[in-house]
Write an enzyme that holds these catalytic residues in place. Structure first.
Site, PDB file in Angstrom:
ATOM      1  N   LYS A 165      -1.907  -8.203   2.588  1.00  0.00           N
ATOM      2  CA  LYS A 165      -3.533  -7.629   2.437  1.00  0.00           C
ATOM      3  C   LYS A 165      -3.162  -6.421   1.845  1.00  0.00           C
ATOM      4  CE  LYS A 165      -3.543  -6.212   7.171  1.00  0.00           C
ATOM      5  NZ  LYS A 165      -3.866  -6.400   8.562  1.00  0.00           N
ATOM      6  N   TYR A 224      -8.364  26.850  -2.662  1.00  0.00           N
ATOM      7  CA  TYR A 224      -9.760  26.917  -2.346  1.00  0.00           C
ATOM      8  C   TYR A 224      -9.925  27.381  -0.872  1.00  0.00           C
ATOM      9  CZ  TYR A 224     -11.023  23.623  -6.375  1.00  0.00           C
ATOM     10  OH  TYR A 224     -11.019  23.143  -7.531  1.00  0.00           O
TER      11      TYR A 224
HETATM   12  C1  LIG Z   1      -2.668  -6.592   9.226  1.00  0.00           C
HETATM   13  C2  LIG Z   1      -2.477  -7.643  10.153  1.00  0.00           C
HETATM   14  C3  LIG Z   1      -1.178  -8.119  10.550  1.00  0.00           C
HETATM   15  C4  LIG Z   1       0.024  -7.188  10.064  1.00  0.00           C
HETATM   16  O1  LIG Z   1       0.018  -6.262  11.071  1.00  0.00           O
HETATM   17  P1  LIG Z   1       1.313  -5.133  10.833  1.00  0.00           P
HETATM   18  O2  LIG Z   1       0.924  -4.080  12.195  1.00  0.00           O
HETATM   19  O3  LIG Z   1       1.172  -4.318   9.450  1.00  0.00           O
HETATM   20  O4  LIG Z   1       2.513  -5.625  11.131  1.00  0.00           O
HETATM   21  C5  LIG Z   1      -1.144  -9.276  11.159  1.00  0.00           C
HETATM   22  N1  LIG Z   1      -2.148  -9.879  11.601  1.00  0.00           N
HETATM   23  C6  LIG Z   1      -3.427  -9.364  11.490  1.00  0.00           C
HETATM   24  C7  LIG Z   1      -4.571 -10.236  11.754  1.00  0.00           C
HETATM   25  C8  LIG Z   1      -3.709  -8.388  10.622  1.00  0.00           C
HETATM   26  O5  LIG Z   1      -4.864  -8.128  10.364  1.00  0.00           O
END
Ligand SMILES: *Cc1c(COP(=O)(O)O)cnc(C)c1O
Length: 370
Positions: free
Chosen positions: A38, A262
């Site tokens: 994702k 800044y």
């Molecule tokens: C993002 C996600 C993962 C992966 O998690 P990591 O901690 O990056 O390994 C797995 N399952 C779901 C439902 C997620 O949203």
């Protein structure tokens, strides 16, 4: 003409493939390693990385949104692509057209799915049970009432049941076993409703390290594949994936009492030299690193002084040999001396946010998988 770059992000595809194989080796006979890809593979580039993971043997991919699923399908021929947020009323037809697997999280999503054209509503789907994350997924109370209307549930072609851990990085947190036991209890009541029996997935990266009883049929790591430490407090078992370097734009000699940046938030107590680097908060160098973080000049630690600005940061290089700090030299922000988890600690966030915040301005270089 090649366009000169001011900051370069290097992503080691061979390291990602190696991390995938490392995780797969931790699993028992019956368990497969999937991959969370994702948010464009946590900002690192899903189009390239998904292919590498597929070549390493990955068959189950998890994206957040339908459009991420469509983009992933363009580079993955046969793999399954689960869409974690599930369907919405504006993506009718997309699941059938792109062979995506919907994750149904609510009673409304189940109803909306069953109201779709037969070609789509007959596709295999996943059910997400909320066992304590309280974010996505069907809450406990609703699972009971769904089980009472099993006829409706059986209209779905459920191929997969999942849940998600809330505290997997904390190995001693009792929430982990509570969620797992809840998942076993609920899923075992649901599984007999379908033939063939659905598969189950439960663990993200850190969940894998909680042991075999957390693995089920498929695991869903993301972070660990991209080099983040799934075992905080212990040595990182993963290969580093990301190197980030920025160019020195300018160097100046500083007299005692002068300020930088800044708000003039840093005043130099004595004479030193300051280098200006070509990356700022628009490139994911968080503003919270102002006067806190550090970078590495040929291995020499150089603290960030003054506020991080949009395109630039300033570092104190008074103690670094002058020939290493000439304009044009590249300085390590992430690499062998500093991992994304290290930078995250200084910025008061986590490695996930460091990776997903990189932005689009870096020159990106991918080291090929063998
Ligand atoms: C993002 C996600 C993962 C992966 O998690 P990591 O901690 O990056 O390994 C797995 N399952 C779901 C439902 C997620 O949203």
């Amino acid at each position: 003409m090649t366009i000169p770059h001011r900051a370069q992000l290097t992503i080691d595809l061979a390291a990602i493939a190696e991390n995938y194989r490392r995780l797969q080796r931790m699993l028992g006979e019956g368990t497969r390693c999937g991959a969370a890809i994702k948010a464009d593979c946590y900002g690192l580039g899903a189009a390239k990385i998904a292919r590498v993971l597929a070549a390493a043997g990955c068959r189950d991919f998890f994206v957040a949104t339908t459009s991420e699923g469509i983009a992933a399908r363009a580079v993955l021929d046969s793999a399954r692509i689960f869409v974690l947020m599930g369907p919405a009323d504006d993506d009718r037809g997309a699941y059938a057209a792109h062979r995506l697997t919907a994750v149904l999280n609510t009673r409304d999503q189940i109803e909306e799915w069953l109201a779709r054209d037969a070609a789509e509503s007959a596709l295999p789907v996943a059910l997400h049970l909320d066992t304590g994350m309280t974010r996505l997924g069907i809450p406990l109370e609703e699972i009971e009432s769904l089980l009472r209307e099993r006829k409706n549930l059986q209209k779905l072609k459920v191929c997969h049941i999942l849940s998600h851990l809330a505290c997997s990085e904390e190995t001693e947190n009792p929430m982990n076993a509570l969620q797992r036991d809840q998942f076993v209890l609920l899923s075992e009541r649901l599984l007999p409703l379908w033939q063939p029996r659905p598969e189950r997935s439960f663990s993200n990266s850190s969940g894998i390290y909680l042991g075999r009883s957390y693995h089920f049929d498929i695991v869903r790591p993301g972070a660990a594949l991209y080099g983040l430490n799934p075992t905080p407090g212990h040595e990182n078992p993963m290969e580093n994936v990301v190197t980030l370097e920025a160019r020195i734009q300018q160097v100046r000699t500083i007299d005692a009492g002068r300020t930088v940046g800044y708000g003039a938030t840093h005043r130099f107590p004595g004479p030193t030299r300051v280098a200006t680097l070509a990356a700022g908060y628009a490139d994911g160098i968080f503003r919270s690193l102002s006067n806190r973080g550090a970078v590495y000049v040929s291995g020499h630690r150089a603290p960030i002084v003054g506020r991080v600005s949009m395109d630039l940061i300033t570092i104190d290089v008074g103690h670094v040999p002058e020939h290493l700090t000439r304009p044009g030299s590249m300085v390590e922000i992430l690499g062998p001396h500093q991992s994304p988890d290290d930078l995250a600690l200084a910025a008061d966030t986590n490695g996930y946010e460091v990776l997903t915040a990189f932005g689009r301005r870096y020159q990106r270089r991918y080291l090929p998988a063998p």
